[in-house]
Design a protein around this motif. Structure first.
Motif, PDB file in Angstrom:
ATOM      1  N   LYS A  37       0.827  -1.220   0.000  1.00  0.00           N
ATOM      2  CA  LYS A  37       0.000   0.000   0.000  1.00  0.00           C
ATOM      3  C   LYS A  37       0.855   1.260   0.000  1.00  0.00           C
ATOM      4  CE  LYS A  37      -3.721  -2.366   2.326  1.00  0.00           C
ATOM      5  NZ  LYS A  37      -4.294  -2.699   3.612  1.00  0.00           N
ATOM      6  N   GLU A  38       2.106   1.144   0.447  1.00  0.00           N
ATOM      7  CA  GLU A  38       3.023   2.286   0.450  1.00  0.00           C
ATOM      8  C   GLU A  38       3.674   2.500  -0.912  1.00  0.00           C
ATOM      9  OE1 GLU A  38       5.905   1.698   3.516  1.00  0.00           O
ATOM     10  OE2 GLU A  38       4.403   1.645   5.104  1.00  0.00           O
ATOM     11  N   LYS A  54       6.302   1.980 -16.250  1.00  0.00           N
ATOM     12  CA  LYS A  54       5.898   2.111 -14.855  1.00  0.00           C
ATOM     13  C   LYS A  54       4.639   1.316 -14.616  1.00  0.00           C
ATOM     14  CE  LYS A  54       7.334   6.371 -12.758  1.00  0.00           C
ATOM     15  NZ  LYS A  54       7.007   7.732 -12.392  1.00  0.00           N
ATOM     16  N   ILE A  55       4.581   0.646 -13.492  1.00  0.00           N
ATOM     17  CA  ILE A  55       3.383  -0.062 -13.061  1.00  0.00           C
ATOM     18  C   ILE A  55       2.763   0.772 -11.949  1.00  0.00           C
ATOM     19  CG2 ILE A  55       2.488  -2.170 -12.013  1.00  0.00           C
ATOM     20  CD1 ILE A  55       5.022  -3.582 -13.139  1.00  0.00           C
ATOM     21  N   THR A  56       1.524   1.202 -12.154  1.00  0.00           N
ATOM     22  CA  THR A  56       0.850   2.026 -11.154  1.00  0.00           C
ATOM     23  C   THR A  56      -0.445   1.395 -10.650  1.00  0.00           C
ATOM     24  OG1 THR A  56      -0.236   3.267 -12.927  1.00  0.00           O
ATOM     25  CG2 THR A  56       1.801   4.198 -12.023  1.00  0.00           C
ATOM     26  N   ASP A  57      -0.889   0.313 -11.276  1.00  0.00           N
ATOM     27  CA  ASP A  57      -2.112  -0.348 -10.850  1.00  0.00           C
ATOM     28  C   ASP A  57      -1.896  -0.997  -9.475  1.00  0.00           C
ATOM     29  OD1 ASP A  57      -3.598  -3.341 -11.049  1.00  0.00           O
ATOM     30  OD2 ASP A  57      -4.843  -1.596 -11.557  1.00  0.00           O
ATOM     31  N   PRO A  58      -2.714  -0.639  -8.476  1.00  0.00           N
ATOM     32  CA  PRO A  58      -2.533  -1.193  -7.124  1.00  0.00           C
ATOM     33  C   PRO A  58      -2.613  -2.728  -7.086  1.00  0.00           C
ATOM     34  CG  PRO A  58      -4.060   0.657  -7.058  1.00  0.00           C
ATOM     35  CD  PRO A  58      -3.789   0.367  -8.502  1.00  0.00           C
ATOM     36  N   GLY A  59      -3.444  -3.327  -7.907  1.00  0.00           N
ATOM     37  CA  GLY A  59      -3.548  -4.783  -7.948  1.00  0.00           C
ATOM     38  C   GLY A  59      -2.264  -5.421  -8.451  1.00  0.00           C
ATOM     39  N   THR A  62       0.435  -4.990  -5.745  1.00  0.00           N
ATOM     40  CA  THR A  62       0.230  -5.958  -4.659  1.00  0.00           C
ATOM     41  C   THR A  62       0.642  -7.354  -5.093  1.00  0.00           C
ATOM     42  OG1 THR A  62      -1.566  -4.630  -3.751  1.00  0.00           O
ATOM     43  CG2 THR A  62      -1.505  -6.948  -3.109  1.00  0.00           C
ATOM     44  N   PHE A  63       0.305  -7.734  -6.317  1.00  0.00           N
ATOM     45  CA  PHE A  63       0.678  -9.057  -6.822  1.00  0.00           C
ATOM     46  C   PHE A  63       2.191  -9.218  -6.858  1.00  0.00           C
ATOM     47  CE2 PHE A  63       1.972 -11.826 -10.306  1.00  0.00           C
ATOM     48  CZ  PHE A  63       1.295 -13.002  -9.978  1.00  0.00           C
ATOM     49  N   LEU A  64       2.893  -8.223  -7.396  1.00  0.00           N
ATOM     50  CA  LEU A  64       4.347  -8.327  -7.542  1.00  0.00           C
ATOM     51  C   LEU A  64       5.059  -8.275  -6.193  1.00  0.00           C
ATOM     52  CD1 LEU A  64       4.771  -6.125 -10.725  1.00  0.00           C
ATOM     53  CD2 LEU A  64       5.094  -8.590 -10.568  1.00  0.00           C
ATOM     54  N   VAL A  65       4.705  -7.301  -5.353  1.00  0.00           N
ATOM     55  CA  VAL A  65       5.361  -7.180  -4.049  1.00  0.00           C
ATOM     56  C   VAL A  65       5.039  -8.406  -3.192  1.00  0.00           C
ATOM     57  CG1 VAL A  65       5.466  -5.844  -1.900  1.00  0.00           C
ATOM     58  CG2 VAL A  65       5.446  -4.656  -4.097  1.00  0.00           C
ATOM     59  N   GLY A  66       3.768  -8.795  -3.138  1.00  0.00           N
ATOM     60  CA  GLY A  66       3.370  -9.966  -2.356  1.00  0.00           C
ATOM     61  C   GLY A  66       4.011 -11.244  -2.863  1.00  0.00           C
ATOM     62  N   GLY A  67       4.109 -11.380  -4.179  1.00  0.00           N
ATOM     63  CA  GLY A  67       4.744 -12.561  -4.755  1.00  0.00           C
ATOM     64  C   GLY A  67       6.214 -12.663  -4.398  1.00  0.00           C
ATOM     65  N   ILE A  68       6.913 -11.539  -4.436  1.00  0.00           N
ATOM     66  CA  ILE A  68       8.338 -11.531  -4.081  1.00  0.00           C
ATOM     67  C   ILE A  68       8.507 -11.810  -2.589  1.00  0.00           C
ATOM     68  CG2 ILE A  68      10.408 -10.083  -3.912  1.00  0.00           C
ATOM     69  CD1 ILE A  68       9.401  -8.725  -6.552  1.00  0.00           C
TER      70      ILE A  68
END
Length: 161
Positions: A37-38, A54-59, A62-68
């Motif tokens: 969210k940050e 650039k990726i700006t879509d929150p979904g 979240t997918f990329l950060v959460g996956g990593i």
């Protein structure tokens, strides 16, 4: 007295070596302190072909950060001279860099700890879904770009034996 000091010194050296070995082989999780969210945007640079977006879509963020965050890595002692495939720069809403990651392939990443210190990490699996998503997002923005055969398709997807 000298014998006692030598025994204590040897014990301290052995304890330090044991602690270092345990630390060295413990699993490492990346981006654990980064709340998706940050992250307002992820700057992506494909070093294989020069495409940047650039990726700006929150979904997607979240997918990329959460996956990593879910991948367990181990520190790699020998990194080799492998060029970076994707460079990911995680930005806050003011455009400041929160963290940077360098994907080398489907199993290896580089994490910058400080300006002069980086560590190389390896994983057995899990990074494929992140790489596939990055390739999908890149292909949507650059439909005519040539994909690097070393990283797309089945080039690097063989499981290690």
């Amino acid at each position: 007295m000298k014998k006692k000091i030598k025994v204590i010194g040897a014990g301290i050296v052995c304890l330090a070596a044991l602690c270092w070995l345990i630390w060295r082989f413990m699993p490492v999780c990346v981006l654990q302190k980064l709340d998706p969210k940050e992250v307002a945007a992820i700057e992506v640079l494909n070093r294989s072909n020069g495409n940047a977006f650039k990726i700006t879509d929150p979904g997607e963020i979240t997918f990329l950060v959460g996956g990593i965050q879910q991948i367990t890595f181990r520190e790699k002692t020998i990194a080799g001279n492998v060029p970076h495939w994707y460079v990911l720069n995680f930005l806050d809403e003011n455009g400041r860099s929160l963290r940077s990651l360098f994907l080398q392939n489907h199993h290896n990443i580089r994490v910058e700890l400080t300006e002069n210190r980086a560590i190389f990490l390896a994983c057995e699996e899990g990074l494929e879904k992140i790489a596939d998503e990055l390739e999908r997002l890149e292909a949507a923005r650059f439909p005519d770009s040539n994909r690097d055969p070393d990283f797309s398709g089945s080039g690097m997807r063989h499981k290690r034996k």
